[in-house]
Design a protein around this motif. Structure first.
Motif, PDB file in Angstrom:
ATOM      1  N   ARG A 189       0.937  -1.157  -0.073  1.00  0.00           N
ATOM      2  CA  ARG A 189      -0.086  -0.050   0.040  1.00  0.00           C
ATOM      3  C   ARG A 189       0.848   1.223  -0.078  1.00  0.00           C
ATOM      4  O   ARG A 189       0.396   2.340  -0.676  1.00  0.00           O
ATOM      5  CB  ARG A 189      -0.925  -0.144   1.226  1.00  0.00           C
ATOM      6  N   THR A 190       2.003   1.283   0.664  1.00  0.00           N
ATOM      7  CA  THR A 190       3.042   2.531   0.952  1.00  0.00           C
ATOM      8  C   THR A 190       3.987   2.548  -0.320  1.00  0.00           C
ATOM      9  O   THR A 190       4.491   3.461  -0.268  1.00  0.00           O
ATOM     10  CB  THR A 190       3.373   2.366   2.145  1.00  0.00           C
ATOM     11  N   GLY A 191       3.865   1.557  -1.388  1.00  0.00           N
ATOM     12  CA  GLY A 191       4.953   1.516  -2.247  1.00  0.00           C
ATOM     13  C   GLY A 191       6.330   0.978  -1.954  1.00  0.00           C
ATOM     14  O   GLY A 191       7.173   0.830  -2.723  1.00  0.00           O
ATOM     15  N   LEU A 192       6.374   0.174  -0.660  1.00  0.00           N
ATOM     16  CA  LEU A 192       7.556  -0.392  -0.479  1.00  0.00           C
ATOM     17  C   LEU A 192       7.714  -1.758  -1.166  1.00  0.00           C
ATOM     18  O   LEU A 192       8.691  -2.090  -1.608  1.00  0.00           O
ATOM     19  CB  LEU A 192       7.842  -0.674   1.036  1.00  0.00           C
ATOM     20  N   ALA A 193       6.438  -2.333  -1.624  1.00  0.00           N
ATOM     21  CA  ALA A 193       6.520  -3.552  -2.353  1.00  0.00           C
ATOM     22  C   ALA A 193       5.762  -3.232  -3.576  1.00  0.00           C
ATOM     23  O   ALA A 193       4.814  -2.610  -3.654  1.00  0.00           O
ATOM     24  CB  ALA A 193       6.014  -4.648  -1.629  1.00  0.00           C
ATOM     25  N   ASN A 194       6.248  -3.697  -4.561  1.00  0.00           N
ATOM     26  CA  ASN A 194       5.729  -3.560  -5.928  1.00  0.00           C
ATOM     27  C   ASN A 194       4.519  -4.614  -5.923  1.00  0.00           C
ATOM     28  O   ASN A 194       3.521  -4.296  -6.679  1.00  0.00           O
ATOM     29  CB  ASN A 194       6.628  -4.029  -6.934  1.00  0.00           C
ATOM     30  N   LEU A 195       4.548  -5.847  -5.436  1.00  0.00           N
ATOM     31  CA  LEU A 195       3.606  -6.661  -5.544  1.00  0.00           C
ATOM     32  C   LEU A 195       3.595  -7.680  -4.317  1.00  0.00           C
ATOM     33  O   LEU A 195       4.842  -8.041  -3.890  1.00  0.00           O
ATOM     34  CB  LEU A 195       3.687  -7.500  -6.987  1.00  0.00           C
ATOM     35  N   VAL A 196       2.304  -8.130  -3.804  1.00  0.00           N
ATOM     36  CA  VAL A 196       2.293  -9.097  -2.852  1.00  0.00           C
ATOM     37  C   VAL A 196       1.673 -10.469  -3.412  1.00  0.00           C
ATOM     38  O   VAL A 196       0.565 -10.262  -3.963  1.00  0.00           O
ATOM     39  CB  VAL A 196       1.659  -8.592  -1.489  1.00  0.00           C
ATOM     40  N   VAL A 197       2.223 -11.549  -2.913  1.00  0.00           N
ATOM     41  CA  VAL A 197       1.727 -12.662  -3.723  1.00  0.00           C
ATOM     42  C   VAL A 197       1.631 -13.874  -2.380  1.00  0.00           C
ATOM     43  O   VAL A 197       2.278 -13.722  -1.445  1.00  0.00           O
ATOM     44  CB  VAL A 197       2.262 -13.206  -4.783  1.00  0.00           C
ATOM     45  N   PRO A 198       0.745 -14.840  -2.753  1.00  0.00           N
ATOM     46  CA  PRO A 198       1.010 -15.925  -1.863  1.00  0.00           C
ATOM     47  C   PRO A 198       2.452 -16.578  -1.814  1.00  0.00           C
ATOM     48  O   PRO A 198       3.162 -16.522  -2.611  1.00  0.00           O
ATOM     49  CB  PRO A 198      -0.068 -17.148  -2.163  1.00  0.00           C
ATOM     50  N   ALA A 199       2.825 -16.891  -0.653  1.00  0.00           N
ATOM     51  CA  ALA A 199       4.104 -17.383  -0.507  1.00  0.00           C
ATOM     52  C   ALA A 199       4.600 -18.589  -1.256  1.00  0.00           C
ATOM     53  O   ALA A 199       5.726 -18.495  -1.984  1.00  0.00           O
ATOM     54  CB  ALA A 199       4.432 -17.933   1.013  1.00  0.00           C
ATOM     55  N   ALA A 200       3.656 -19.393  -1.725  1.00  0.00           N
ATOM     56  CA  ALA A 200       3.869 -20.539  -2.572  1.00  0.00           C
ATOM     57  C   ALA A 200       4.220 -20.126  -3.996  1.00  0.00           C
ATOM     58  O   ALA A 200       4.824 -20.828  -5.125  1.00  0.00           O
ATOM     59  CB  ALA A 200       2.882 -21.621  -2.733  1.00  0.00           C
ATOM     60  N   GLU A 201       3.920 -18.762  -4.278  1.00  0.00           N
ATOM     61  CA  GLU A 201       4.078 -18.340  -5.668  1.00  0.00           C
ATOM     62  C   GLU A 201       4.950 -17.175  -5.770  1.00  0.00           C
ATOM     63  O   GLU A 201       5.282 -16.697  -6.997  1.00  0.00           O
ATOM     64  CB  GLU A 201       2.427 -17.470  -6.035  1.00  0.00           C
ATOM     65  N   LEU A 202       5.872 -17.192  -4.820  1.00  0.00           N
ATOM     66  CA  LEU A 202       6.795 -15.952  -4.622  1.00  0.00           C
ATOM     67  C   LEU A 202       7.918 -16.219  -5.546  1.00  0.00           C
ATOM     68  O   LEU A 202       8.140 -15.294  -6.648  1.00  0.00           O
ATOM     69  CB  LEU A 202       7.505 -15.906  -3.615  1.00  0.00           C
TER      70      LEU A 202
END
Length: 259
Positions: A189-202
């Motif tokens: 939400r704050t721009g620190l991460a480009n994308l969040v996905v389930p751990a199994a898909e990282l």
């Protein structure tokens, strides 16, 4: 092809994609001066064909930060302890920290795009290593924290500049001064991460992003990255001039190819 596998760091290269893996999951990929030297060597060993570098950690955590042995009076064998560093000459202390910082600086070279694939904990030096990369993909269990101030220290591994650039001064100060955890949802939400996905898909998501980054011509990506990296240090008119110069180089190169 494996080019390096030492001191908790493995470098493999598959054509235009390199993968740097932290390989000490038993200690949650805790960092040491030896690991930092291995990271520096990984940067030096990158073949010129590499365009994308993926940074990942084995096990449940990306990196839980500096190995706690660093805070003991004896420190690491063959390395200056923190106590010895603090008692030594100022110039020597500065040079030692500068050498450590080199492990965190080459990831933003204009000729590569670096991706941190972060799962579990990314604390202190681990947080700063993720910040060293151009892009961050996070598993939904990722937790970032900057714990240096709670130890009476400051983040000194080149992490403060990208953190402020990503989330702004006020939020960066609050994150660092409190040492609290930033969870994956807030990171996105704050721009620190480009994308969040389930751990199994990282890992698969990191591979997909790397492949997408290879779709555009290399020189166009290099010029674009240089423009964006320098934008905050230029005035609007200076940035316009930089865009014109970069586009001129691209058009001349394309014209030569058309001949």
């Amino acid at each position: 092809m494996t080019l390096l596998d030492t001191d908790g760091v493995r470098l493999t290269v598959d054509d235009a994609i390199a993968t740097v893996t932290l390989t000490n999951p038993a200690k949650r990929n805790a960092q040491t001066p030896a690991l930092w030297r291995a990271l520096i060597e990984a940067g030096r060993l990158l073949p010129g064909t590499v365009r994308v570098v993926v940074l990942r950690g084995e096990g449940r955590s990306f990196s839980a930060g500096l190995d706690r042995q660093a805070f003991t009076p004896e420190g690491f064998e063959g390395e200056p302890s923190f106590v010895d560093m603090g008692r030594g000459p100022e110039a020597e202390l500065d040079a030692t920290i500068a050498a450590y910082q080199e492990a965190f600086t080459w990831w933003r070279r204009n000729d590569i795009v670096s991706i941190a694939a972060v799962q579990g904990h990314a604390i202190g030096a681990g947080f700063q290593l993720a910040l060293a990369c151009d892009l961050r993909i996070c598993a939904d269990d990722a937790q970032f924290a900057m714990r240096e101030t709670s130890l009476g220290l400051v983040p000194d591994l080149a992490g403060t500049h990208p953190l402020v650039s990503l989330v702004g001064y006020a939020r960066a100060l609050e994150i660092c001064a409190t040492g609290r955890f930033v969870h994956a949802e807030e990171a996105e939400r704050t721009g620190l991460a480009n994308l969040v996905v389930p751990a199994a898909e990282l890992d698969a998501t990191a591979r997909d992003l790397a492949a997408a980054l290879l779709a555009a011509p290399r020189d166009a990506v290099i010029e674009t990255k240089a423009l964006l990296r320098g934008a905050s240090d230029r005035t609007f008119d200076e940035q316009r001039a930089a865009e014109r110069a970069a586009q001129g180089r691209r058009l001349r190169d394309l014209a030569e190819l058309a001949e």
